[in-house]
Design a protein around this motif. Structure first.
Motif, PDB file in Angstrom:
ATOM      1  N   VAL A 314      59.808  42.929 -22.250  1.00 23.16           N
ATOM      2  CA  VAL A 314      59.762  42.127 -21.245  1.00 23.16           C
ATOM      3  C   VAL A 314      58.040  41.997 -20.849  1.00 23.16           C
ATOM      4  N   THR A 315      57.213  43.073 -21.059  1.00 24.58           N
ATOM      5  CA  THR A 315      55.928  42.955 -20.484  1.00 24.58           C
ATOM      6  C   THR A 315      55.240  41.813 -21.528  1.00 24.58           C
ATOM      7  N   VAL A 390      51.611  50.304 -17.178  1.00 28.08           N
ATOM      8  CA  VAL A 390      53.079  49.727 -16.890  1.00 28.08           C
ATOM      9  C   VAL A 390      53.887  50.570 -18.101  1.00 28.08           C
ATOM     10  N   GLY A 391      55.007  50.912 -17.303  1.00 27.76           N
ATOM     11  CA  GLY A 391      56.169  51.460 -18.429  1.00 27.76           C
ATOM     12  C   GLY A 391      56.792  52.799 -17.890  1.00 27.76           C
ATOM     13  N   GLU A 392      56.034  53.772 -17.267  1.00 28.19           N
ATOM     14  CA  GLU A 392      56.391  54.867 -16.969  1.00 28.19           C
ATOM     15  C   GLU A 392      55.445  55.201 -15.582  1.00 28.19           C
ATOM     16  N   PRO A 393      55.903  56.217 -14.996  1.00 27.53           N
ATOM     17  CA  PRO A 393      54.795  57.075 -13.977  1.00 27.53           C
ATOM     18  C   PRO A 393      53.652  57.224 -14.676  1.00 27.53           C
ATOM     19  N   ASP A 415      48.349  50.362 -11.259  1.00 29.42           N
ATOM     20  CA  ASP A 415      49.641  50.913 -11.790  1.00 29.42           C
ATOM     21  C   ASP A 415      50.864  50.003 -11.330  1.00 29.42           C
ATOM     22  N   THR A 416      51.500  49.205 -12.212  1.00 30.86           N
ATOM     23  CA  THR A 416      52.342  48.220 -11.921  1.00 30.86           C
ATOM     24  C   THR A 416      53.802  48.456 -12.138  1.00 30.86           C
ATOM     25  N   TRP A 417      54.629  48.781 -11.189  1.00 32.39           N
ATOM     26  CA  TRP A 417      56.136  49.162 -11.587  1.00 32.39           C
ATOM     27  C   TRP A 417      56.772  47.868 -11.590  1.00 32.39           C
ATOM     28  N   TRP A 418      57.590  47.701 -12.607  1.00 34.16           N
ATOM     29  CA  TRP A 418      58.480  46.643 -12.475  1.00 34.16           C
ATOM     30  C   TRP A 418      59.727  47.088 -13.763  1.00 34.16           C
ATOM     31  N   GLN A 419      60.495  46.104 -14.067  1.00 32.55           N
ATOM     32  CA  GLN A 419      61.444  46.352 -14.862  1.00 32.55           C
ATOM     33  C   GLN A 419      61.923  44.942 -15.475  1.00 32.55           C
ATOM     34  N   THR A 420      62.599  45.132 -16.731  1.00 34.10           N
ATOM     35  CA  THR A 420      63.023  43.969 -17.480  1.00 34.10           C
ATOM     36  C   THR A 420      63.784  43.181 -16.319  1.00 34.10           C
ATOM     37  N   ASP A 503      65.429  54.412 -10.111  1.00 36.94           N
ATOM     38  CA  ASP A 503      64.341  54.976 -10.159  1.00 36.94           C
ATOM     39  C   ASP A 503      64.293  55.796  -8.895  1.00 36.94           C
ATOM     40  N   LEU A 515      56.401  56.517  -7.882  1.00 32.70           N
ATOM     41  CA  LEU A 515      57.620  56.558  -8.681  1.00 32.70           C
ATOM     42  C   LEU A 515      57.904  57.709  -9.430  1.00 32.70           C
ATOM     43  N   ARG A 518      63.374  57.936 -13.553  1.00 34.51           N
ATOM     44  CA  ARG A 518      64.673  57.451 -13.671  1.00 34.51           C
ATOM     45  C   ARG A 518      65.592  58.502 -13.033  1.00 34.51           C
ATOM     46  N   LYS A 609      58.761  54.993 -23.989  1.00 37.46           N
ATOM     47  CA  LYS A 609      58.896  55.866 -22.889  1.00 37.46           C
ATOM     48  C   LYS A 609      59.735  57.108 -23.431  1.00 37.46           C
TER      49      LYS A 609
HETATM   50  C1  7RM Z   1      57.986  46.767 -17.428  1.00 36.47           C
HETATM   51  C2  7RM Z   1      59.136  47.837 -17.759  1.00 36.47           C
HETATM   52  C3  7RM Z   1      61.678  49.793 -16.495  1.00 36.47           C
HETATM   53  C4  7RM Z   1      61.631  51.192 -16.085  1.00 36.47           C
HETATM   54  C5  7RM Z   1      61.400  51.229 -14.541  1.00 36.47           C
HETATM   55  C6  7RM Z   1      60.800  52.647 -14.442  1.00 36.47           C
HETATM   56  C7  7RM Z   1      59.766  52.668 -15.522  1.00 36.47           C
HETATM   57  C8  7RM Z   1      57.704  50.856 -15.666  1.00 36.47           C
HETATM   58  C9  7RM Z   1      56.609  51.753 -14.255  1.00 36.47           C
HETATM   59  C10 7RM Z   1      57.635  52.542 -14.224  1.00 36.47           C
HETATM   60  C11 7RM Z   1      56.530  54.421 -12.827  1.00 36.47           C
HETATM   61  C12 7RM Z   1      55.354  52.352 -13.211  1.00 36.47           C
HETATM   62  N1  7RM Z   1      60.273  47.190 -17.937  1.00 36.47           N
HETATM   63  N2  7RM Z   1      58.454  52.130 -14.974  1.00 36.47           N
HETATM   64  N3  7RM Z   1      56.730  50.656 -14.751  1.00 36.47           N
HETATM   65  N4  7RM Z   1      57.625  53.794 -13.674  1.00 36.47           N
HETATM   66  N5  7RM Z   1      55.371  53.575 -12.678  1.00 36.47           N
HETATM   67  N6  7RM Z   1      54.367  51.593 -13.208  1.00 36.47           N
HETATM   68  O1  7RM Z   1      58.645  49.029 -18.300  1.00 36.47           O
HETATM   69  O2  7RM Z   1      62.794  47.510 -18.282  1.00 36.47           O
HETATM   70  O3  7RM Z   1      61.141  48.486 -20.030  1.00 36.47           O
HETATM   71  O4  7RM Z   1      61.584  49.702 -17.851  1.00 36.47           O
HETATM   72  O5  7RM Z   1      60.442  51.625 -16.689  1.00 36.47           O
HETATM   73  O6  7RM Z   1      61.551  53.569 -14.724  1.00 36.47           O
HETATM   74  O7  7RM Z   1      62.896  51.280 -14.166  1.00 36.47           O
HETATM   75  S1  7RM Z   1      61.481  48.257 -18.566  1.00 36.47           S
END
Ligand code: 7RM
Length: 650
Positions: A314-315, A390-393, A415-420, A503, A515, A518, A609
């Protein structure tokens, strides 16, 4: 530490603060609270203003948002075309010669594509798709390497109202056929192969295997990239370059309803079959254009933006293709791995194209730490202005390393938190307005409602809990393809009236969001709920450690015991007792790992991840479950062997 044992303990304290510099603020799009204030007054009105300011609509909407939990519709009655917004309008405004993509192939070849070039190719491919029988509402699968044709294919679908479903080029034939069958796609766009780690990897043979059990596909379009031999099935398979050369060059962009399906993107989740996450047209494009502009403080005339994700995630959809192109930005797109031909490839690319905004993942940053600061020091990175993660803490030490060694201590880190599921960025600093703290994604963006709650759904004001979203947002998923019950169960059943993100998250005394990973990964040690992220960050704060993965393994005494897998920085050495003590000093004795294994690599998904579920299987001596989503399956085999040895020694 929080007293509330129904949530997650809050162990780690991070005091460093980084306000934006006066110099950055002077040129920033947002340096104050104006967007937050406006959105707090009326979040729907705020999003409507963004939709009107950032996009071109052929018909105005009559309803901003219709919210029937769990279903939201945005900008009802409105019509627009995504491909028109990403291409035509920039060309019509005289910016046809502006570079859309600086594309860099892994072997060192390069292409420059202007907005006019892209528009021409997208129109031709759109016509070719129509000629092959693709109609509005159909699904098209895309299985390509990181080449410009991936963006062209997505935009060509959007132009004619077909939904795309991009499958990451590293996925197997089985994953591809599962996704094709779930979406019942008519056409597949693939390539002969692509370049990765100095070799050609074949794609078309995998696509051929997938198609044996994917009967809905009527036609296959094949881009030539790898140069490897492929078999072409007469009548079914077509070379991309032949279709483009023969196609009518004019394909007017047709207006689509704001809620027209734009794409499906499959996420694996922890169990069961992949979910086809549904995103639609007007709301999604509004949110990705808004977030790309403000989170990266976009100055489209001077910026060169680079998001290192693959378009299969998605990114890549939101910050390689739709956000940057809607904003008329110039981006870099890179085909290969970060260590070909050397460990400094990304820094060489930043220097070559004078990249100003760089967006990557913590897993990559920790790998760069392992390779050492001498690699970026070989290159002039002084063009950089903003760094994103992006993607993990992101562990505080990785944040600091990124800030110092890539950003010269001056670039704000977002540091950008979001999801698909969220479509676009939800929680992030605005780089000219927000004082950052290493490891915190800071605050919800304007127009986004976030609350941390405990098990019972009660709001947590300070301390650990679960991240929820309290109001609809324009880029939110519209459902799971073909499975409305699963949509409700996964996201809307745990807390009434709220979206459950899955999360953990804590709030500090200044309202910053941290964050915690999971919730499936949270450990329970003697009744303390401890987040893997905090123990990992404590380990990574030791100067010898580059990366750590922590899991809870069943333990007769404590319920779960903390097991850590640690990767050292290049040239470093440390003993286990010292590391255990370091964790005790950083966050407390309760969080001391019982066992620490040193390892050269950690098991990761293909998007980078850490797969803690597999490490739990290893630590508890179980047979491994599904390993098909692993980037490198040999890593766990090695860890299993060593776990077995350790048990014998015990
Ligand atoms: C964009 C993306 C989503 C999951 C999400 C978190 C983890 C993503 C951060 C993060 C901490 C962040 N989509 N996550 N960004 N955790 N800080 N900045 O990664 O659908 O593949 O994953 O990724 O657990 O729920 S994803």
């Amino acid at each position: 530490m929080s007293d509330n044992h129904n949530t997650i303990d809050d162990l780690m304290l991070e005091n460093r603060k980084f306000p934006p510099s006066a110099q950055f603020k002077r040129q920033a799009l947002v340096a104050g609270t104006e967007l937050y204030d406006e959105a707090a007054e009326d979040y729907q009105g705020f999003w409507a203003r963004q939709a009107a300011d950032l996009l071109t609509w052929s018909t105005d909407w009559n309803t901003i948002c219709e919210w029937n939990l769990p279903y939201a519709k945005w900008f009802l009655g409105g019509q627009l075309n995504v491909s028109y917004n990403c291409l035509d309008r920039h060309v019509e405004a005289g910016r046809g010669d502006k570079v859309a993509f600086y594309w860099e192939g892994e072997p060192g070849d390069a292409r420059v594509l202007t907005y006019a070039d892209l528009l021409d190719e997208v129109q031709r491919l759109a016509n070719a798709l129509k000629d092959l029988g693709v109609q509005r509402g159909d699904r098209v699968n895309i299985y390509l390497p990181m080449i410009p044709e991936a963006a062209v294919a997505m935009l060509a679908c959007a132009r004619i109202g077909a939904a795309h479903s991009v499958v990451f080029g590293g996925f197997s034939a089985q994953s591809l056929s599962d996704r094709i069958n779930d979406a019942e796609a008519k056409v597949l766009i693939t390539a002969d192969g692509g370049h990765r780690r100095g070799e050609v990897f074949p794609l078309k043979p995998a696509a051929d295997d997938a198609l044996v059990s994917a009967p809905t596909i009527e036609h296959v379009i094949v881009v030539r990239r790898g140069g490897n031999d492929v078999e072409m099935v007469t009548g079914r398979d077509h070379w991309y370059h032949d279709l483009i050369a023969a196609a009518d060059p004019v394909c007017p962009a047709e207006p689509m309803d704001a809620e027209q399906l734009l794409f499906l993107l499959y996420t694996s989740g922890t169990t069961g079959k992949p979910k086809g996450i549904m995103h639609t047209t007007g709301g999604y494009l509004t949110q990705v254009a808004f977030t790309h502009k403000y989170v990266f403080d976009l100055h489209p005339d001077t910026d060169v933006f680079w998001c290192t994700a693959d378009v299969g995630w998605v990114t890549g959809h939101s910050y390689i293709v739709y956000g940057p192109l809607a904003n008329g930005a110039t981006s870099v797109m890179y085909e290969g791995v970060p260590n070909f031909p050397g460990n400094d490839r990304l820094w060489a690319i930043i220097e070559k194209y004078k990249v100003t905004k760089f967006y990557t993942a913590p897993t990559a940053i920790r790998t760069f730490m392992k390779w050492g600061a001498a690699e970026p020091e070989k290159h002039d990175l002084s063009s950089l202005r903003v760094l994103g993660s992006v993607g993990e803490p992101i562990n505080p030490e990785a944040w600091m390393w990124y800030h110092e060694h890539i950003g010269a201590g001056t670039c704000p880190v977002v540091d950008t938190w979001w999801q698909t599921e969220t479509g676009g960025i939800m929680i992030s600093p605005l780089p000219g307005a927000t004082t950052t703290k290493p490891g915190s994604a800071t605050f919800p963006l304007p127009g986004i409602g976030v609350e941390v709650v405990d098990d019972s759904g009660k709001r947590v004001e300070q301390g650990g809990g679960y991240l929820t979203l309290t109001q609809p947002w324009p880029g939110m998923l519209r459902g799971i393809w073909g499975d409305p019950q699963r949509y409700f169960d996964t996201y809307w059943s745990r807390y009434e009236g709220r979206y459950f993100a899955g999360d953990g998250c804590k709030l500090d005394d200044e309202g910053y969001l941290w964050l915690l990973g999971r919730v499936d990964d949270v450990m329970n040690v003697s009744g303390h709920r401890i987040s893997t992220t905090e123990v990992e960050s404590a380990l990574v704060s030791h100067p010898a450690v580059a990366e750590a993965a922590v899991v809870g393994a069943l333990d007769d005494t404590t319920g779960q015991a903390i097991i850590a897998y640690v990767t050292l920085r290049g040239g470093s050495d440390v003993d286990i007792a010292e590391l255990r003590d370091h964790v005790a000093t950083e966050i407390g004795a309760i969080a001391k790992p019982k066992t620490i294994y040193f390892t050269a690599d950690l098991p990761k998904t293909r998007s980078g991840k850490i797969m803690r579920r597999l490490l739990r299987d290893v630590a508890e001596g179980r047979n491994l479950g599904d390993t098909t989503t692993l980037a490198d399956a040999s890593v766990v085999g090695e860890l299993q062997r060593r776990a077995a040895e350790a048990t014998v020694e015990d």
